[in-house]
Design a protein around this motif. Structure first.
Motif, PDB file in Angstrom:
ATOM      1  N   SER A  24       0.834  -1.204   0.000  1.00  0.00           N
ATOM      2  CA  SER A  24       0.000   0.000   0.000  1.00  0.00           C
ATOM      3  C   SER A  24       0.872   1.259   0.000  1.00  0.00           C
ATOM      4  O   SER A  24       0.616   2.212  -0.744  1.00  0.00           O
ATOM      5  N   ASN A  25       1.895   1.263   0.813  1.00  0.00           N
ATOM      6  CA  ASN A  25       2.813   2.400   0.893  1.00  0.00           C
ATOM      7  C   ASN A  25       3.518   2.630  -0.441  1.00  0.00           C
ATOM      8  O   ASN A  25       3.667   3.772  -0.893  1.00  0.00           O
ATOM      9  N   MET A  26       3.921   1.546  -1.073  1.00  0.00           N
ATOM     10  CA  MET A  26       4.616   1.676  -2.355  1.00  0.00           C
ATOM     11  C   MET A  26       3.668   2.170  -3.444  1.00  0.00           C
ATOM     12  O   MET A  26       4.071   2.917  -4.320  1.00  0.00           O
ATOM     13  N   GLU A  27       2.421   1.745  -3.384  1.00  0.00           N
ATOM     14  CA  GLU A  27       1.449   2.152  -4.407  1.00  0.00           C
ATOM     15  C   GLU A  27       0.958   3.583  -4.231  1.00  0.00           C
ATOM     16  O   GLU A  27       0.641   4.257  -5.201  1.00  0.00           O
ATOM     17  N   ASN A  28       0.879   4.036  -2.997  1.00  0.00           N
ATOM     18  CA  ASN A  28       0.217   5.305  -2.711  1.00  0.00           C
ATOM     19  C   ASN A  28       1.138   6.447  -2.317  1.00  0.00           C
ATOM     20  O   ASN A  28       0.663   7.458  -1.812  1.00  0.00           O
ATOM     21  N   SER A  29       2.411   6.301  -2.506  1.00  0.00           N
ATOM     22  CA  SER A  29       3.298   7.401  -2.131  1.00  0.00           C
ATOM     23  C   SER A  29       4.364   7.618  -3.195  1.00  0.00           C
ATOM     24  O   SER A  29       4.570   6.791  -4.071  1.00  0.00           O
ATOM     25  N   ASN A  30       4.992   8.738  -3.086  1.00  0.00           N
ATOM     26  CA  ASN A  30       6.061   9.095  -4.022  1.00  0.00           C
ATOM     27  C   ASN A  30       7.414   8.836  -3.372  1.00  0.00           C
ATOM     28  O   ASN A  30       8.156   9.756  -3.063  1.00  0.00           O
ATOM     29  N   LEU A  31       7.718   7.572  -3.168  1.00  0.00           N
ATOM     30  CA  LEU A  31       8.980   7.202  -2.548  1.00  0.00           C
ATOM     31  C   LEU A  31      10.113   7.322  -3.559  1.00  0.00           C
ATOM     32  O   LEU A  31       9.928   7.111  -4.757  1.00  0.00           O
ATOM     33  N   ASN A  32      11.297   7.645  -3.042  1.00  0.00           N
ATOM     34  CA  ASN A  32      12.457   7.666  -3.931  1.00  0.00           C
ATOM     35  C   ASN A  32      12.898   6.233  -4.208  1.00  0.00           C
ATOM     36  O   ASN A  32      12.429   5.289  -3.582  1.00  0.00           O
ATOM     37  N   LEU A  33      13.786   6.093  -5.145  1.00  0.00           N
ATOM     38  CA  LEU A  33      14.205   4.764  -5.593  1.00  0.00           C
ATOM     39  C   LEU A  33      14.782   3.928  -4.453  1.00  0.00           C
ATOM     40  O   LEU A  33      14.463   2.745  -4.320  1.00  0.00           O
ATOM     41  N   ASP A  34      15.616   4.538  -3.613  1.00  0.00           N
ATOM     42  CA  ASP A  34      16.210   3.789  -2.502  1.00  0.00           C
ATOM     43  C   ASP A  34      15.138   3.265  -1.544  1.00  0.00           C
ATOM     44  O   ASP A  34      15.219   2.130  -1.069  1.00  0.00           O
ATOM     45  N   SER A  35      14.131   4.079  -1.264  1.00  0.00           N
ATOM     46  CA  SER A  35      13.041   3.648  -0.386  1.00  0.00           C
ATOM     47  C   SER A  35      12.233   2.532  -1.030  1.00  0.00           C
ATOM     48  O   SER A  35      11.824   1.578  -0.358  1.00  0.00           O
ATOM     49  N   LEU A  36      11.982   2.655  -2.321  1.00  0.00           N
ATOM     50  CA  LEU A  36      11.255   1.605  -3.037  1.00  0.00           C
ATOM     51  C   LEU A  36      12.001   0.278  -2.978  1.00  0.00           C
ATOM     52  O   LEU A  36      11.415  -0.771  -2.724  1.00  0.00           O
ATOM     53  N   VAL A  37      13.303   0.340  -3.209  1.00  0.00           N
ATOM     54  CA  VAL A  37      14.122  -0.877  -3.185  1.00  0.00           C
ATOM     55  C   VAL A  37      14.126  -1.472  -1.776  1.00  0.00           C
ATOM     56  O   VAL A  37      13.984  -2.691  -1.598  1.00  0.00           O
ATOM     57  N   GLY A  38      14.257  -0.630  -0.762  1.00  0.00           N
ATOM     58  CA  GLY A  38      14.236  -1.113   0.613  1.00  0.00           C
ATOM     59  C   GLY A  38      12.911  -1.765   0.960  1.00  0.00           C
ATOM     60  O   GLY A  38      12.874  -2.831   1.583  1.00  0.00           O
ATOM     61  N   ASN A  39      11.821  -1.138   0.549  1.00  0.00           N
ATOM     62  CA  ASN A  39      10.500  -1.719   0.781  1.00  0.00           C
ATOM     63  C   ASN A  39      10.338  -3.033   0.028  1.00  0.00           C
ATOM     64  O   ASN A  39       9.750  -3.984   0.536  1.00  0.00           O
ATOM     65  N   TYR A  40      10.844  -3.075  -1.187  1.00  0.00           N
ATOM     66  CA  TYR A  40      10.779  -4.303  -1.980  1.00  0.00           C
ATOM     67  C   TYR A  40      11.530  -5.435  -1.266  1.00  0.00           C
ATOM     68  O   TYR A  40      11.026  -6.558  -1.164  1.00  0.00           O
ATOM     69  N   GLN A  41      12.714  -5.126  -0.749  1.00  0.00           N
ATOM     70  CA  GLN A  41      13.506  -6.137  -0.050  1.00  0.00           C
ATOM     71  C   GLN A  41      12.782  -6.643   1.202  1.00  0.00           C
ATOM     72  O   GLN A  41      12.750  -7.851   1.468  1.00  0.00           O
ATOM     73  N   LYS A  42      12.187  -5.736   1.962  1.00  0.00           N
ATOM     74  CA  LYS A  42      11.420  -6.135   3.143  1.00  0.00           C
ATOM     75  C   LYS A  42      10.236  -7.001   2.733  1.00  0.00           C
ATOM     76  O   LYS A  42       9.915  -7.994   3.394  1.00  0.00           O
ATOM     77  N   GLY A  43       9.592  -6.618   1.638  1.00  0.00           N
ATOM     78  CA  GLY A  43       8.459  -7.390   1.137  1.00  0.00           C
ATOM     79  C   GLY A  43       8.852  -8.801   0.744  1.00  0.00           C
ATOM     80  O   GLY A  43       8.134  -9.759   1.044  1.00  0.00           O
ATOM     81  N   ILE A  44       9.989  -8.932   0.090  1.00  0.00           N
ATOM     82  CA  ILE A  44      10.472 -10.263  -0.313  1.00  0.00           C
ATOM     83  C   ILE A  44      10.756 -11.114   0.920  1.00  0.00           C
ATOM     84  O   ILE A  44      10.433 -12.310   0.949  1.00  0.00           O
ATOM     85  N   GLN A  45      11.337 -10.515   1.955  1.00  0.00           N
ATOM     86  CA  GLN A  45      11.608 -11.255   3.194  1.00  0.00           C
ATOM     87  C   GLN A  45      10.294 -11.720   3.838  1.00  0.00           C
ATOM     88  O   GLN A  45      10.188 -12.867   4.277  1.00  0.00           O
ATOM     89  N   LEU A  46       9.310 -10.832   3.878  1.00  0.00           N
ATOM     90  CA  LEU A  46       8.018 -11.193   4.456  1.00  0.00           C
ATOM     91  C   LEU A  46       7.322 -12.271   3.625  1.00  0.00           C
ATOM     92  O   LEU A  46       6.715 -13.195   4.170  1.00  0.00           O
ATOM     93  N   LEU A  47       7.416 -12.164   2.315  1.00  0.00           N
ATOM     94  CA  LEU A  47       6.833 -13.178   1.440  1.00  0.00           C
ATOM     95  C   LEU A  47       7.474 -14.543   1.690  1.00  0.00           C
ATOM     96  O   LEU A  47       6.789 -15.566   1.743  1.00  0.00           O
ATOM     97  N   SER A  48       8.769 -14.550   1.889  1.00  0.00           N
ATOM     98  CA  SER A  48       9.485 -15.791   2.184  1.00  0.00           C
ATOM     99  C   SER A  48       9.005 -16.397   3.501  1.00  0.00           C
ATOM    100  O   SER A  48       8.801 -17.618   3.601  1.00  0.00           O
ATOM    101  N   ILE A  49       8.804 -15.556   4.507  1.00  0.00           N
ATOM    102  CA  ILE A  49       8.284 -16.024   5.796  1.00  0.00           C
ATOM    103  C   ILE A  49       6.895 -16.634   5.612  1.00  0.00           C
ATOM    104  O   ILE A  49       6.609 -17.723   6.128  1.00  0.00           O
ATOM    105  N   CYS A  50       6.041 -15.944   4.863  1.00  0.00           N
ATOM    106  CA  CYS A  50       4.675 -16.441   4.620  1.00  0.00           C
ATOM    107  C   CYS A  50       4.705 -17.788   3.902  1.00  0.00           C
ATOM    108  O   CYS A  50       3.972 -18.714   4.282  1.00  0.00           O
ATOM    109  N   ARG A  51       5.521 -17.900   2.892  1.00  0.00           N
ATOM    110  CA  ARG A  51       5.602 -19.167   2.145  1.00  0.00           C
ATOM    111  C   ARG A  51       6.084 -20.304   3.042  1.00  0.00           C
ATOM    112  O   ARG A  51       5.569 -21.423   2.970  1.00  0.00           O
TER     113      ARG A  51
END
Length: 79
Positions: A24-51
């Motif tokens: 939601s944060n990535m879709e609804n905000s104007n994050l800079n590239l570094d923030s987007l990449v950091g959020n993406y990395q956190k998301g991948i870690q969480l996805l791995s935990i869920c799987r």
């Protein structure tokens, strides 16, 4: 006292909630590239935990089902 758990101890529902917040944060905000990449990395870690948690749950269900079917077969053989 800090009540946060290490990522390996987070439950499935918490991981999904955090993942939803990140998306939601990535879709609804104007994050800079570094923030987007950091959020993406956190998301991948969480996805791995869920799987992993889903895989563990599936294994436990299959194991329980196998045990029940095995017990039924043993009962029918004894009768």
């Amino acid at each position: 006292m800090n009540s946060t758990k290490p990522s390996g101890e987070i439950n499935f529902e918490q991981a999904i909630q955090k993942l939803d917040e990140i998306v939601s944060n990535m879709e609804n905000s104007n994050l800079n590239l570094d923030s987007l990449v950091g959020n993406y990395q956190k998301g991948i870690q969480l996805l791995s935990i869920c799987r992993k948690k889903l895989d563990d749950a599936e294994f436990k269900i299959k194991e329980a089902t196998t045990d029940i079917l095995s017990d039924k077969q043993n009962d029918s053989r004894q009768n």
